[in-house]
Scaffold this motif. Structure first.
Motif, PDB file in Angstrom:
ATOM      1  N   THR A 372       3.291 -10.877  -2.872  1.00  0.00           N
ATOM      2  CA  THR A 372       1.951 -10.308  -3.351  1.00  0.00           C
ATOM      3  C   THR A 372       2.389  -9.779  -4.807  1.00  0.00           C
ATOM      4  O   THR A 372       0.754  -9.875  -5.388  1.00  0.00           O
ATOM      5  N   ASP A 373       2.895 -10.238  -5.595  1.00  0.00           N
ATOM      6  CA  ASP A 373       3.219  -9.713  -6.852  1.00  0.00           C
ATOM      7  C   ASP A 373       2.783 -11.026  -8.052  1.00  0.00           C
ATOM      8  O   ASP A 373       2.134 -10.361  -9.412  1.00  0.00           O
ATOM      9  N   ALA A 374       2.199 -12.411  -6.760  1.00  0.00           N
ATOM     10  CA  ALA A 374       1.736 -13.195  -7.800  1.00  0.00           C
ATOM     11  C   ALA A 374       1.188 -13.642  -6.632  1.00  0.00           C
ATOM     12  O   ALA A 374       1.306 -13.999  -5.906  1.00  0.00           O
ATOM     13  N   ALA A 454      14.588 -13.934   0.438  1.00  0.00           N
ATOM     14  CA  ALA A 454      13.993 -15.160   0.893  1.00  0.00           C
ATOM     15  C   ALA A 454      13.770 -15.933   0.555  1.00  0.00           C
ATOM     16  O   ALA A 454      13.880 -16.235  -1.175  1.00  0.00           O
ATOM     17  N   GLN A 455      13.398 -17.342   1.262  1.00  0.00           N
ATOM     18  CA  GLN A 455      13.121 -18.268  -0.019  1.00  0.00           C
ATOM     19  C   GLN A 455      11.971 -18.002  -0.826  1.00  0.00           C
ATOM     20  O   GLN A 455      11.185 -16.970  -0.870  1.00  0.00           O
ATOM     21  N   GLU A 456      11.947 -18.904  -1.953  1.00  0.00           N
ATOM     22  CA  GLU A 456      10.962 -18.976  -2.768  1.00  0.00           C
ATOM     23  C   GLU A 456       9.569 -18.795  -2.297  1.00  0.00           C
ATOM     24  O   GLU A 456       8.940 -18.994  -1.127  1.00  0.00           O
ATOM     25  N   GLY A 457       9.076 -17.793  -3.341  1.00  0.00           N
ATOM     26  CA  GLY A 457       7.548 -17.465  -2.841  1.00  0.00           C
ATOM     27  C   GLY A 457       7.432 -16.532  -1.623  1.00  0.00           C
ATOM     28  O   GLY A 457       6.334 -16.123  -1.665  1.00  0.00           O
ATOM     29  N   HIS A 458       8.466 -15.758  -1.612  1.00  0.00           N
ATOM     30  CA  HIS A 458       8.451 -14.557  -0.216  1.00  0.00           C
ATOM     31  C   HIS A 458       8.981 -13.190  -0.904  1.00  0.00           C
ATOM     32  O   HIS A 458       9.782 -13.311  -1.864  1.00  0.00           O
ATOM     33  N   GLU A 459       8.251 -12.527  -0.254  1.00  0.00           N
ATOM     34  CA  GLU A 459       9.253 -10.826   0.136  1.00  0.00           C
ATOM     35  C   GLU A 459       9.404 -11.472   1.688  1.00  0.00           C
ATOM     36  O   GLU A 459       8.427 -11.721   2.039  1.00  0.00           O
ATOM     37  N   PHE A 460      10.136  -9.389   1.720  1.00  0.00           N
ATOM     38  CA  PHE A 460       9.827  -8.969   3.046  1.00  0.00           C
ATOM     39  C   PHE A 460      10.311  -7.685   3.491  1.00  0.00           C
ATOM     40  O   PHE A 460      10.011  -7.219   1.918  1.00  0.00           O
ATOM     41  N   ASP A 461      10.027  -7.437   3.914  1.00  0.00           N
ATOM     42  CA  ASP A 461      10.499  -5.658   4.910  1.00  0.00           C
ATOM     43  C   ASP A 461      11.765  -6.282   5.658  1.00  0.00           C
ATOM     44  O   ASP A 461      12.247  -6.410   6.454  1.00  0.00           O
ATOM     45  N   ILE A 462      12.283  -5.204   5.452  1.00  0.00           N
ATOM     46  CA  ILE A 462      13.999  -5.631   6.136  1.00  0.00           C
ATOM     47  C   ILE A 462      13.644  -3.973   6.964  1.00  0.00           C
ATOM     48  O   ILE A 462      13.539  -2.639   6.869  1.00  0.00           O
ATOM     49  N   GLN A 463      14.268  -4.424   8.273  1.00  0.00           N
ATOM     50  CA  GLN A 463      14.229  -3.232   9.420  1.00  0.00           C
ATOM     51  C   GLN A 463      15.304  -2.307   9.899  1.00  0.00           C
ATOM     52  O   GLN A 463      16.550  -3.750  10.317  1.00  0.00           O
ATOM     53  N   ALA A 464      16.084  -2.232   8.683  1.00  0.00           N
ATOM     54  CA  ALA A 464      17.422  -1.880   8.671  1.00  0.00           C
ATOM     55  C   ALA A 464      18.001  -0.804   9.965  1.00  0.00           C
ATOM     56  O   ALA A 464      17.182  -0.471  10.361  1.00  0.00           O
ATOM     57  N   MET A 465      19.090  -1.278  10.746  1.00  0.00           N
ATOM     58  CA  MET A 465      19.526  -0.531  12.280  1.00  0.00           C
ATOM     59  C   MET A 465      20.056  -0.441  11.973  1.00  0.00           C
ATOM     60  O   MET A 465      21.659  -0.499  13.474  1.00  0.00           O
ATOM     61  N   PHE A 466      21.352   0.252  11.275  1.00  0.00           N
ATOM     62  CA  PHE A 466      22.836   0.423  11.010  1.00  0.00           C
ATOM     63  C   PHE A 466      23.796   1.459  11.591  1.00  0.00           C
ATOM     64  O   PHE A 466      22.930   2.813  11.124  1.00  0.00           O
ATOM     65  N   PHE A 502      11.418  -2.162   1.701  1.00  0.00           N
ATOM     66  CA  PHE A 502      10.984  -3.354   0.769  1.00  0.00           C
ATOM     67  C   PHE A 502      11.469  -3.883  -0.019  1.00  0.00           C
ATOM     68  O   PHE A 502      12.269  -2.895  -0.781  1.00  0.00           O
ATOM     69  N   VAL A 503      11.897  -5.641   0.346  1.00  0.00           N
ATOM     70  CA  VAL A 503      12.322  -5.872  -0.652  1.00  0.00           C
ATOM     71  C   VAL A 503      11.692  -6.929  -0.921  1.00  0.00           C
ATOM     72  O   VAL A 503      10.884  -7.626  -0.320  1.00  0.00           O
ATOM     73  N   ALA A 504      11.595  -6.861  -3.174  1.00  0.00           N
ATOM     74  CA  ALA A 504      10.851  -7.748  -3.735  1.00  0.00           C
ATOM     75  C   ALA A 504      11.087  -8.827  -3.717  1.00  0.00           C
ATOM     76  O   ALA A 504      11.833  -9.155  -3.426  1.00  0.00           O
ATOM     77  N   HIS A 505      10.020  -9.799  -4.269  1.00  0.00           N
ATOM     78  CA  HIS A 505      10.182 -11.498  -4.514  1.00  0.00           C
ATOM     79  C   HIS A 505      11.391 -11.046  -5.405  1.00  0.00           C
ATOM     80  O   HIS A 505      11.709 -10.973  -6.549  1.00  0.00           O
ATOM     81  N   GLY A 506      12.689 -12.472  -5.038  1.00  0.00           N
ATOM     82  CA  GLY A 506      13.766 -12.862  -5.593  1.00  0.00           C
ATOM     83  C   GLY A 506      15.127 -11.438  -5.460  1.00  0.00           C
ATOM     84  O   GLY A 506      15.659 -12.111  -6.166  1.00  0.00           O
ATOM     85  N   ARG A 507      14.633 -10.934  -4.884  1.00  0.00           N
ATOM     86  CA  ARG A 507      15.673  -9.374  -4.920  1.00  0.00           C
ATOM     87  C   ARG A 507      16.362 -10.202  -3.707  1.00  0.00           C
ATOM     88  O   ARG A 507      16.340 -10.504  -3.072  1.00  0.00           O
ATOM     89  N   ARG A 508      17.521  -9.461  -3.522  1.00  0.00           N
ATOM     90  CA  ARG A 508      18.281 -10.136  -2.405  1.00  0.00           C
ATOM     91  C   ARG A 508      18.705  -8.252  -1.193  1.00  0.00           C
ATOM     92  O   ARG A 508      18.695  -7.312  -1.762  1.00  0.00           O
ATOM     93  N   VAL A 509      19.421  -8.408  -0.452  1.00  0.00           N
ATOM     94  CA  VAL A 509      20.016  -7.413   0.674  1.00  0.00           C
ATOM     95  C   VAL A 509      21.178  -6.873   0.525  1.00  0.00           C
ATOM     96  O   VAL A 509      21.881  -8.508   1.166  1.00  0.00           O
ATOM     97  N   VAL A 510      22.245  -6.605  -0.230  1.00  0.00           N
ATOM     98  CA  VAL A 510      23.723  -6.740  -0.053  1.00  0.00           C
ATOM     99  C   VAL A 510      24.320  -5.669   1.105  1.00  0.00           C
ATOM    100  O   VAL A 510      24.507  -4.537   0.773  1.00  0.00           O
ATOM    101  N   MET A 511      24.889  -6.382   2.126  1.00  0.00           N
ATOM    102  CA  MET A 511      24.848  -4.929   2.923  1.00  0.00           C
ATOM    103  C   MET A 511      27.248  -5.400   3.650  1.00  0.00           C
ATOM    104  O   MET A 511      27.344  -6.648   3.655  1.00  0.00           O
TER     105      MET A 511
END
Length: 568
Positions: A372-374, A454-466, A502-511
């Motif tokens: 949604t940022d571009a 996420a693949q190019e062109g996507h952003e996402f919400d991550i539901q953490a359950m840890f 929320f995780v913006a386009h291009g970002r990753r989550v490291v666990m």
């Protein structure tokens, strides 16, 4: 009809177990959700006409099958015996009369032979989406957590309720997937029914009364004999877990009382405001499982072998949440129940149960959408991807804990390929986490590293359950704690162990997922086992020296052997 011999009944018993295993495998092969196909998050079983479980499939989870053991009686009561007909299929996702949360669909099918009702088949599967807020802990009541399906007929004398299917389709994010899973559940019960009829015809059975009596009486007697042989004592234990916004305490008092074991959870924390509360049916399922595997693991699981384990808890505690408490992530609390029960039971029968492990599954769900940022590419799409992952299990008295293995749930860790096939998600890293298993005479199992984007062109919400972020697994009898959970974005931004983020386009989550704790004094660990761990990369040279006092010379020898490619 003459009564069969004990040998014939034993053959039938074994046959029933194979019937329900084929029932479960039919669900694995036909389900749409990756949580079923790849992780095995399901259960299947056969019941007598009174709703007593006679046999369960080996494939499946204790939380599902042991909760489902109580569910069929609810179906009989709600549907009414007078309304049970050949060709019927019943359905529910009631958390309190099913398996603990709305994301589990339970289906029950009556089985008829030559026009007579002879039993039931039941099965449960976790589904990826049931509407509402989505799978996560963010809801403040069960009403926010998704579509509620009361116990009702999915099919009436062979005719599917199309109104129900339209309502379901209109309330979920993945309608084709969910309806496909429902038909898969109905189909697996039908497979079980067909194989049961084959067995009944082969053994000339008009009903299951004789084999049911044989199974239940032998299971009851064998289980009670095991309990009677235990010290008739009582012990208490407690443990602390992260909770959502504040820590949660689980307390239990385990009493061995002749022909039964009573586990009383009085003193456990009250309800949480968010959806990590656990209905008693699910807490009971895992408390029974913990004790049964400790004292009678080889006795088949059925209504009679479960009956001697009594579980009590005050209403509206974290392990006995009543309606309308939010319960979507009830597994987080439920999966810690065996650890606290083991902590108490270890005081009664030392040297039998493992150290604490990762406990709950290290699951997360990603809700992907076009950025949604571009401007997003034309092929960007919305998608829901649920992935099942595991930390390490606790060390056992005579064996190391299992690496990246889900205990107590028993579900499988999902392969990267299956996860990435489910939607536009990329798993950049998935590997064992060195030094995460607690030191001990036997070492705790290793957790995992995971990195997701996420693949190019996507952003996402991550539901953490840890969990285990602030409260890692504790060692037993001198063993060390396992490593805690960590989670952050790849730019170092901190993230919470639970909740939608929320995780913006291009970002990753490291666990980094937690390790299991060690058992016994680390100084008693075999030098050869320490060298083996070092050679395989399970521990670092620093850990080998610090925790196990491996000499500099031995460390150098192992490193040289690894460099040469020698087998250690």
């Amino acid at each position: 009809m003459t009564r069969h011999s004990k040998v014939a009944y034993q053959v039938m018993w074994n046959r029933l177990i194979s019937v329900v295993e084929e029932q479960a495998q039919a669900l694995v092969r036909t389900a749409f959700s990756t949580s079923v196909r790849e992780a095995g998050d399901l259960s299947a079983g056969v019941y007598d006409t009174r709703g007593q479980m006679l046999a369960q499939a080996v494939t499946g989870t204790p939380g599902h099958v042991n909760a489902m053991a109580d569910a069929v009686a609810h179906f009989i009561r709600r549907i009414g015996r007078e309304n049970i007909s050949e060709g019927d299929v019943y359905i529910t996702n009631d958390p309190w009369e099913g398996t603990g949360h709305l994301h589990d669909i339970t289906m029950v099918t009556p089985s008829f032979h030559t026009g007579s009702h002879v039993g039931f088949f039941a099965c449960t599967a976790h589904i990826v989406d049931i509407g509402g807020r989505g799978f996560g802990a963010d809801a403040a009541s069960v009403y926010e957590e998704g579509l509620y399906i009361p116990i009702m007929k999915f099919a009436d004398k062979g005719s599917v309720d199309e109104t129900l299917t339209r309502i379901i389709r209109g309330n979920v994010r993945e309608p084709d997937q969910l309806i496909g899973d429902i038909y898969a559940l109905a189909n697996c019960n039908e497979i079980g029914h067909r194989r049961l009829i084959d067995m009944m015809e082969e053994f000339d059975l008009a009903h299951l009364d004789g084999i049911a009596e044989f199974i239940l009486e032998n299971s009851r007697r064998a289980t009670i004999e095991r309990i009677a042989a235990l010290p008739q004592e009582t012990a208490e234990a407690e443990m602390t877990m992260d909770g959502f916004e504040k820590p949660i305490t689980l307390k239990v008092r385990v009493s061995v009382e002749g022909d039964k074991i009573v586990s009383d959870f009085t003193g456990s924390s009250g309800l949480d405001k968010k959806g990590i509360n656990c209905p008693l049916v699910y807490a009971k399922a895992y408390a029974c499982y913990a004790l049964k595997v400790a004292i009678a693991p080889e006795i088949p699981n059925n209504a009679a072998s479960l009956a001697p384990f009594e579980i009590t808890a005050p209403e509206n505690t974290i392990v006995n949440a009543l309606h309308p408490a939010p319960v979507a992530l009830r597994h987080i609390v439920g999966h810690f129940v065996p650890d606290v029960v083991f902590n108490a039971f270890d005081k009664i029968v030392p040297g039998l149960v493992p150290a604490e492990g990762a406990g709950c599954l290290c699951n997360f769900q990603v809700s992907l959408r076009p950025r949604t940022d571009a401007p997003a590419p034309a092929n960007a799409r919305r998608n829901e991807v649920l992935t099942f992952n595991s930390g390490g299990s606790g060390a056992r008295p005579e064996h190391d804990g299992l690496n990246a293995t889900a205990f107590p749930s028993g579900v499988m860790t999902m392969p990267i390929e299956a996860t990435e096939h489910a939607g536009p998600v990329i798993i950049w890293r998935k590997e064992l986490r060195p030094d995460s298993g607690g030191a001990g005479k036997t070492r705790g199992g290793l957790g995992q590293y995971m990195e997701v984007g996420a693949q190019e062109g996507h952003e996402f919400d991550i539901q953490a359950m840890f969990d285990r972020v602030d409260h890692p697994a504790l060692g037993r009898r001198g063993g060390s704690a396992g490593a805690p959970t960590t989670i952050a974005q790849d730019d170092g931004s901190a993230m919470n162990g639970k909740g939608k983020q929320f995780v913006a386009h291009g970002r990753r989550v490291v666990m980094a997922f937690p390790g299991g704790a060690g058992y016994g004094d680390p100084s008693e660990r075999s030098v050869e086992l320490v060298k083996h761990d070092l050679a395989r990369g399970y521990i670092s040279a620093e850990t080998a020296a610090k925790d196990y006092e491996l000499s500099v010379a031995d460390i150098a020898d192992v490193q040289a052997a690894v460099a040469r490619g020698d087998k250690i």
